[in-house]
Design a protein around this motif. Structure first.
Motif, short mmCIF file in Angstrom:
data_model
loop_
_atom_site.label_atom_id
_atom_site.label_comp_id
_atom_site.label_asym_id
_atom_site.label_seq_id
_atom_site.Cartn_x
_atom_site.Cartn_y
_atom_site.Cartn_z
N THR A 19 0.82 -1.21 0.00
CA THR A 19 0.00 0.00 0.00
C THR A 19 0.85 1.26 0.00
OG1 THR A 19 -1.75 -1.16 1.19
CG2 THR A 19 -1.83 1.23 1.24
N THR A 20 2.03 1.21 0.62
CA THR A 20 2.82 2.42 0.83
C THR A 20 4.18 2.42 0.13
OG1 THR A 20 3.73 1.48 2.88
CG2 THR A 20 1.75 2.84 3.08
N VAL A 21 4.90 1.30 0.19
CA VAL A 21 6.29 1.29 -0.27
C VAL A 21 6.44 1.51 -1.78
CG1 VAL A 21 8.42 -0.06 -0.39
CG2 VAL A 21 7.05 -0.08 1.70
N PRO A 22 5.66 0.84 -2.65
CA PRO A 22 5.86 1.08 -4.09
C PRO A 22 5.70 2.53 -4.50
CG PRO A 22 4.56 -0.90 -3.74
CD PRO A 22 4.70 -0.25 -2.41
N LYS A 23 4.72 3.23 -3.95
CA LYS A 23 4.54 4.65 -4.28
C LYS A 23 5.73 5.46 -3.80
CE LYS A 23 2.64 8.49 -5.53
NZ LYS A 23 2.68 8.89 -6.96
N MET A 24 6.25 5.13 -2.63
CA MET A 24 7.43 5.83 -2.12
C MET A 24 8.62 5.62 -3.04
SD MET A 24 9.44 5.08 1.41
CE MET A 24 10.91 6.00 1.86
N LEU A 25 8.82 4.38 -3.51
CA LEU A 25 9.94 4.08 -4.40
C LEU A 25 9.80 4.80 -5.74
CD1 LEU A 25 10.28 0.23 -3.76
CD2 LEU A 25 11.70 2.07 -2.81
N VAL A 26 8.58 4.88 -6.25
CA VAL A 26 8.34 5.60 -7.51
C VAL A 26 8.64 7.08 -7.34
CG1 VAL A 26 6.55 6.33 -9.14
CG2 VAL A 26 6.66 3.95 -8.40
N ASN A 27 8.23 7.66 -6.22
CA ASN A 27 8.48 9.08 -5.98
C ASN A 27 9.98 9.38 -5.88
OD1 ASN A 27 5.76 9.51 -6.00
ND2 ASN A 27 5.60 10.21 -3.89
N ILE A 28 10.72 8.48 -5.23
CA ILE A 28 12.16 8.69 -5.12
C ILE A 28 12.83 8.55 -6.49
CG2 ILE A 28 14.30 7.76 -4.16
CD1 ILE A 28 12.74 6.95 -1.68
N GLN A 29 12.42 7.52 -7.25
CA GLN A 29 13.03 7.28 -8.55
C GLN A 29 12.74 8.41 -9.54
OE1 GLN A 29 15.06 4.84 -9.01
NE2 GLN A 29 15.47 5.15 -11.19
N THR A 30 11.52 8.94 -9.50
CA THR A 30 11.14 10.02 -10.42
C THR A 30 11.46 11.41 -9.86
OG1 THR A 30 8.88 10.04 -9.54
CG2 THR A 30 9.32 8.62 -11.45
N GLN A 31 12.00 11.43 -8.63
CA GLN A 31 12.30 12.69 -7.94
C GLN A 31 11.05 13.58 -7.85
OE1 GLN A 31 15.67 14.48 -9.92
NE2 GLN A 31 17.09 12.93 -9.16
N SER A 32 9.95 12.94 -7.54
CA SER A 32 8.68 13.64 -7.39
C SER A 32 8.10 13.32 -6.02
CB SER A 32 7.70 13.21 -8.49
OG SER A 32 6.40 13.71 -8.23
N LYS A 33 7.44 14.28 -5.41
CA LYS A 33 6.83 14.08 -4.10
C LYS A 33 5.30 14.11 -4.19
CE LYS A 33 10.72 16.40 -1.86
NZ LYS A 33 11.14 17.56 -1.03
N ILE A 34 4.78 14.10 -5.40
CA ILE A 34 3.35 14.31 -5.61
C ILE A 34 2.58 12.99 -5.52
CG2 ILE A 34 1.60 14.99 -7.32
CD1 ILE A 34 3.60 17.07 -8.34
N ILE A 35 1.42 13.05 -4.88
CA ILE A 35 0.45 11.97 -4.93
C ILE A 35 -0.90 12.61 -5.20
CG2 ILE A 35 0.11 11.97 -2.40
CD1 ILE A 35 -0.53 8.97 -2.62
N ARG A 36 -1.63 12.08 -6.15
CA ARG A 36 -2.92 12.65 -6.52
C ARG A 36 -3.90 12.53 -5.36
NH1 ARG A 36 -2.50 15.87 -10.68
NH2 ARG A 36 -4.72 15.56 -11.12
N TYR A 37 -4.88 13.43 -5.35
CA TYR A 37 -5.87 13.45 -4.26
C TYR A 37 -6.60 12.11 -4.16
CZ TYR A 37 -10.03 14.81 -1.60
OH TYR A 37 -11.04 14.87 -0.68
N ALA A 38 -7.07 11.60 -5.30
CA ALA A 38 -7.77 10.31 -5.29
C ALA A 38 -6.84 9.19 -4.84
CB ALA A 38 -8.34 10.01 -6.67
N GLY A 39 -5.57 9.25 -5.28
CA GLY A 39 -4.60 8.25 -4.88
C GLY A 39 -4.32 8.30 -3.38
N CYS A 40 -4.29 9.50 -2.83
CA CYS A 40 -4.04 9.67 -1.40
C CYS A 40 -5.18 9.05 -0.58
CB CYS A 40 -3.88 11.15 -1.07
SG CYS A 40 -3.47 11.49 0.65
N ILE A 41 -6.42 9.34 -0.98
CA ILE A 41 -7.57 8.79 -0.26
C ILE A 41 -7.59 7.27 -0.38
CG2 ILE A 41 -10.08 8.77 -0.10
CD1 ILE A 41 -8.79 11.39 0.81
#
Length: 322
Positions: free
Chosen positions: A76-98
């Protein structure tokens, strides 16, 4: 900055564990390694319990469900964190966050309920051994799992729907590596009193009450073990619940650490670092705890690997035969 309606919010900013750019590669490698170990270790537990008929008992049925939940919990949490680090992005969409919040609440609650059910299973096995097969019948085991899922699905949906009713400001920086419920509502511009009441009520009902049930089960278990006259009998009885007791201690102690850190340092990254322990480290350690301290699992793993090793040469011989 004035509040805006939550339908206009398009994204959140997850600040992660650390904003130091020099640590990002190390964090990526560390979390990728822990995630792979978690998934492979828990999949191995599931495969072992399914393939070995000796493990088709309530204890290992609940263990396989717990392993499945731990895989989902970490995913639920780790893959999104890894994607953000790899893409150097800190963004998560509102729907994705919920959505992430909903599944995090669901699987964390399921962990607690399954640990409670496993404590009850050990209580029946040690305190009522003659009636164990009658009490812990397949229908009851399936019912306990279904009730756990139903309660936590309703709870996670309720919490998520209540967050959807909140209004947020335009800039939302969450000092965490995932959309934590408390952190999200803390950044809302509208009144969050009702949300906080529901959170604390749910914490008492869905976390403290199961923990009280676990404590009661182990109080009765310890009393029964102390009544056993044979030292070997005491050791055998205690060894059947040692692994579960270790996991319960690890999960609740790390969860308490998250609660204390979030109440004392809301705006720092301390809560995120403490959350790593129960949301990533604990699911990773569960397979090791159960395999290293459980003779049945170790024997089943040996049989599983022996079958694969034997099948390999047989297949090669068949291919060589004309």
């Amino acid at each position: 900055m004035g509040p805006e309606n939550n339908t206009q919010i398009s994204e959140f900013m997850l600040l992660g564990i650390s904003q130091d750019p020099r640590l990002q590669s190390f964090i990526f490698g560390l979390f990728l390694s822990m995630y792979l170990v978690t998934v492979l270790g828990n999949l191995l537990i599931i495969l072992t319990t399914i393939s070995d008929s000796h493990l088709h008992t309530p204890m290992y049925f609940f263990l396989s469900i717990l392993s499945f939940v731990d895989i989902c919990f970490t995913s639920t949490t780790v893959p999104k964190m890894l994607v953000n680090i790899q893409t150097q992005s800190k963004i998560i969409r509102y729907a994705g966050c919920i959505t992430q919040m909903l599944f995090f609440i669901l699987f964390s609650g399921l962990d607690i309920f399954l640990l409670t059910v496993m404590a009850y299973d050990r209580f029946v096995a040690i305190c009522h051994p003659l009636h164990y097969t009658v009490i812990m019948n397949p229908q009851l085991c399936v019912l306990l799992v279904l009730v756990s899922w139903l309660v936590n699905v309703v709870h996670s949906i309720l919490q998520s729907l209540m967050v959807l009713q909140l209004s947020f400001c335009t800039e939302l920086e969450i000092p965490h590596f995932f959309c934590d419920l408390y952190q999200v509502i803390h950044h809302a511009c509208s009144d969050t009193f009702l949300n906080e009441v529901v959170i604390y009520f749910a914490a008492v009902l869905l976390a403290c009450c199961p923990f009280a049930g676990i404590l009661y089960s182990y109080f009765r278990i310890i009393s029964s073990i102390c009544a056993i006259s044979s030292p070997q009998g005491k050791y055998k009885a205690f060894s059947t619940c040692a692994s579960h007791l270790s996991v319960v201690s690890l999960y609740y102690c790390t969860g308490l650490g998250v609660y204390l850190s979030s109440s004392s340092m809301e705006k720092s990254h301390s809560t995120a670092r403490a959350s790593v322990m129960y949301s990533v480290v604990t699911p990773m350690l569960n397979p090791f705890i159960y395999t290293l301290r459980n003779k049945d699992i170790k024997r089943a793993l040996k049989r599983l690997f022996q079958i694969k090793i034997i099948k390999g040469p047989v297949v090669l011989r068949l291919k060589k035969d004309p």
